[in-house]
Design an enzyme around this catalytic site. Sequence first.
Site, PDB file in Angstrom:
ATOM      1  N   LYS A   7       1.004  -1.268  -0.054  1.00  0.00           N
ATOM      2  CA  LYS A   7       0.001  -0.103  -0.093  1.00  0.00           C
ATOM      3  C   LYS A   7       0.912   1.399  -0.119  1.00  0.00           C
ATOM      4  CE  LYS A   7      -2.488  -3.452   2.086  1.00  0.00           C
ATOM      5  NZ  LYS A   7      -1.899  -4.708   2.465  1.00  0.00           N
ATOM      6  N   ASP A  16       4.281  13.899  -6.071  1.00  0.00           N
ATOM      7  CA  ASP A  16       5.532  14.604  -6.373  1.00  0.00           C
ATOM      8  C   ASP A  16       7.105  14.222  -6.086  1.00  0.00           C
ATOM      9  OD1 ASP A  16       3.614  16.468  -7.513  1.00  0.00           O
ATOM     10  OD2 ASP A  16       3.350  17.688  -5.983  1.00  0.00           O
ATOM     11  N   HIS A  60      -5.804  -5.118  11.779  1.00  0.00           N
ATOM     12  CA  HIS A  60      -5.267  -5.160  10.634  1.00  0.00           C
ATOM     13  C   HIS A  60      -3.892  -4.378  10.438  1.00  0.00           C
ATOM     14  CE1 HIS A  60      -4.839  -4.990   6.004  1.00  0.00           C
ATOM     15  NE2 HIS A  60      -5.366  -6.292   6.303  1.00  0.00           N
ATOM     16  N   LYS A  70       0.049  -4.082  11.177  1.00  0.00           N
ATOM     17  CA  LYS A  70       1.641  -4.811  10.981  1.00  0.00           C
ATOM     18  C   LYS A  70       2.586  -3.969  11.490  1.00  0.00           C
ATOM     19  CE  LYS A  70      -1.293  -5.460   6.984  1.00  0.00           C
ATOM     20  NZ  LYS A  70      -2.107  -6.784   7.675  1.00  0.00           N
ATOM     21  N   ASP A 103      12.663  -2.250  21.918  1.00  0.00           N
ATOM     22  CA  ASP A 103      13.533  -1.369  22.987  1.00  0.00           C
ATOM     23  C   ASP A 103      13.098   0.205  22.741  1.00  0.00           C
ATOM     24  OD1 ASP A 103      14.816  -3.595  23.631  1.00  0.00           O
ATOM     25  OD2 ASP A 103      16.604  -3.425  22.288  1.00  0.00           O
TER      26      ASP A 103
END
Length: 465
Positions: free
Chosen positions: A200, A205, A383, A385, A390
């Site tokens: 995605k 520009d 959904h 990810k 640390d």
Amino acid sequence: MSLPNLLSLARALAMLCLTLFASACNSLPTIVPDMVPSKGEPVQLDGTHGPLSAERSKAILDRLSAGGDETNIFDLHLAVEEAIVGSPLSAGNKVELLQDGPNTYKAMLAAITAATDHINMETFILEDDEIGQRFAAELIVKQQEGVQVNLMYDSVGTLGTPKAFFKELADGGVDLLEFNPVNPVTAKAGWEVNQRDHRKLLIVDGRIAFLGGVNISSVYSGGSLSQSSKVRPGGELPWRDTHLQVEGPVVAELQQLFIDTWIQQKGEPLIPRNYLPLLEPKGNEVVRAIGSSPEEPYSLIYATLISALRSAQSEIWLTNAYFVPDPQLLTTLKEAVARGVDVRLVLPSSTDSWLVFHASRSNFSELLEAGVKLYERRGALLHVKTAVIDGVWSTVGSTNLDWRSFLHNYEVNAVVLGNDFGEQMRAAFKADQANSSEITLEQWRRRSILMRAKELIAQLWEYWL
């Protein structure tokens, strides 16, 4: 029926289904070396100066400490990240964390509206619904204003999108490229139906980029972070997701990734535009853009994640929608707990994939017994990810922690090094954890026979999920 008999029946049924499925395919994909289950030593990852093992990480830390100055956690993760072969680390970037669809779409559409030269967009899902129509209309307007719009979309991800939707875009002048068409007759770059473009990515520009887990779909029309915006029309759960808005030198790496994929898919030559402008520093973040594809000898995203996990000193906090880990990833998480690292996973409590959901749960016993803390997100369809390690090493992208993402998909992630962004990621993780139910070992051992059977069936399919 007794538990042994039920499990035996479940296994037999699953194996029958798997055999039928495999026989319908020409050949099974080759498992790349870093995903092969190993009974011996874990697979080592190649770094600039050789295998990046735990010993190699220690050698890097020793080198950094040789000058007498105390080495902090940031220095360690910076050194480990530098040792990974691939795209460069880029300083001087501005990174904004975007959560859920409404906030992400608002930022993306604002950037599209302000475009003056070109818009490059790559997506897995692009639906013909309210959200999809808003994006299509704005892209057509910009194309007609003289801004070049190049749109690449995955064939499987858009199977349900009518051809008329894309015809309208094409009639408006937008250059379209269907990634790896399901129909082999229309495939230009060879037909590999199992390889999908799960990225995605939006670049405007050549100066501002968006990436993460958010597709173009009305399933994201509701937010997941406030009670007032949770319920979507029809009462469905809102989708909880995370995206990034990035400005600075690293945008050139994301732009090149888009261009390379367009060329690899044999799209029509891109209309000349200023795709790679000179980029000035915009912020203080150190960022690496990582793209992966099945053509590579191993997944660079996987290699980078494993290296960061092995180098973790205090915390590993992972949020992931589809968690179906390979043996090496499982071992790495358990080893982290054994050396005193706080390992937590926020996973879905409901999902759009029955098989993935139960394949993920088939690993719970092993993880809980090792001391990993597990949480399932309530009130939303997770959904996300993301990972934060640390408090200084963070990643956001399209990559799930499953075999499909690491072996079969084109994915893109950004790794961000720094305390400031790390604190934002920790805060987002804590908010999800607060809206989750913890799964304890005692509770998990009391799950039903039916649940165990579902896990067993799903686990047999994990390579294909």
